[in-house]
Design an enzyme around this catalytic site. Structure first.
Site, short mmCIF file in Angstrom:
data_model
loop_
_atom_site.label_atom_id
_atom_site.label_comp_id
_atom_site.label_asym_id
_atom_site.label_seq_id
_atom_site.Cartn_x
_atom_site.Cartn_y
_atom_site.Cartn_z
N GLY A 19 0.79 -1.22 0.00
CA GLY A 19 0.00 0.00 0.00
C GLY A 19 0.83 1.27 0.00
CB THR A 20 3.95 2.22 -1.75
OG1 THR A 20 3.47 1.83 -3.05
CG2 THR A 20 4.85 1.10 -1.23
NE ARG A 21 -1.17 2.85 -6.38
CZ ARG A 21 -2.19 2.49 -7.15
NH1 ARG A 21 -2.88 3.42 -7.79
NH2 ARG A 21 -2.54 1.23 -7.28
CG MET A 22 -2.86 3.19 1.25
SD MET A 22 -4.48 3.84 0.74
CE MET A 22 -5.23 4.16 2.32
NE ARG A 23 2.33 10.13 -1.95
CZ ARG A 23 3.57 10.17 -2.40
NH1 ARG A 23 4.59 10.15 -1.53
NH2 ARG A 23 3.84 10.23 -3.69
#
Length: 316
Positions: A19-23
């Site tokens: 879930g890297t795009r959740m930051r």
């Protein structure tokens, strides 16, 4: 006793995504919709659908996810996907339960898709009961864009074509891959084991099971579901979209069950909110976790409630 009760079901929930795009430092599946983690929604749906066995595949660096599963669904088994090498590789992390589950069906669900419903799981299962070896959830959209297309001929799903590999004719298809899949238990493991990684990413893709099943002469069927059911949450915008759909569903459900919402769009529910009939909810009310409201009670405007039971003797 209906036919589905003779067809035991194992659900493998994939929850190892980073879930890297959740930051966020919080694992993706632990972000909340309706004050419940995304994964919690999927676990609750599986339970409501009567799934007998549960397996959850988690990442090697998210012990809080495994702990949450143990708390919410202690009968579920957790498995660690130590290397993230694709969706088929993730399912095979649960190999021990796949080997033990020799009859019935296997449903592969995603821990970041909180809106899938019990009816969809029942339809996938029924498709397998009716003879399909593989069932794939698909949805129709007027903007198919980057989604993989489902190529159906004579009622059979022949292939899943990624948008980047599709011909112009295939790009015109509006039936798209929803990701969620079901397998006959007696075909599941050997189909997964036949999936290779000869692709640009060097990963093992679950969708390749469709090609393998067709090559073996097995029946593969697409099951069309509503697009919102298989909405995956990969960033904060999608999390917001999922929250809005969840709230819209809960408002509708409340009104259908005899609750008056005088300004429905300003009322926000938690996943565990319980309202009995003839409750009246005035504008701008937030139901936090753990709220129960007895029959006939009135909730005053601008209330924020949590961990409380309201009886009709007075107002909140």
């Amino acid at each position: 006793m209906n036919q589905q009760e003779h067809f035991p079901t194992l659900a493998v929930i994939l929850a190892a995504g980073q879930g890297t795009r959740m930051r966020s430092s919080l694992p993706k599946v632990m972000h909340q919709v309706g004050n419940r983690p995304l994964l919690g929604h999927v676990l609750a749906t599986a339970e409501s659908a009567g799934v007998e066995d549960l397996a959850v595949v988690v990442g090697p660096d998210t012990p809080e996810v495994a702990a949450y599963v143990q708390q919410l669904a202690p009968a579920a088994r957790t498995f660690v996907q130590r290397e993230r090498l694709g969706t088929a590789h993730a399912v095979l992390a649960a190999r021990p339960v796949l080997q033990a589950h020799e009859q019935g069906c296997v449903l592969v669900l995603f821990g970041d898709s909180p809106l899938i419903g019990t009816e969809t799981l029942a339809r996938l299962r029924q498709t397998l009961i009716d003879g399909a070896a593989v069932a794939v959830a698909g949805f129709t959209t007027e903007q198919p864009g980057p989604y993989g297309r489902l190529l159906v001929e004579d009622g059979r799903l022949r292939a899943i074509r990624e948008a980047k590999d599709a011909t112009p004719e295939e790009l015109a298809i509006t039936l798209c891959n929803g990701g969620v899949m079901g397998f006959r238990a007696d075909h599941c493991l050997w189909l997964l084991e036949r999936i290779g990684n000869a692709n640009a990413q060097g990963e093992y893709y679950l969708t390749d099971a469709v090609e393998q099943a067709n090559a073996a002469g097995l029946s593969v069927v697409a099951v069309e579901v509503a697009e919102e059911e298989i909405l995956g949450v990969n960033d904060r915008e999608q999390l917001h979209a999922a929250e809005q759909i969840f709230q819209r569903r809960r408002r509708r459900q409340a009104m259908q069950e005899g609750v008056t919402l005088t300004a429905a769009e300003t009322v926000y529910f938690s996943a565990d909110t319980e309202l009995e009939s003839d409750v009246r909810v005035e504008p701008c009310v937030v139901f936090g976790p753990g709220v129960q409201v007895g029959r006939g009670a009135r909730i005053s405007a601008f209330s924020h409630l949590q961990h409380v039971r309201i009886e009709p003797a007075g107002t909140a």
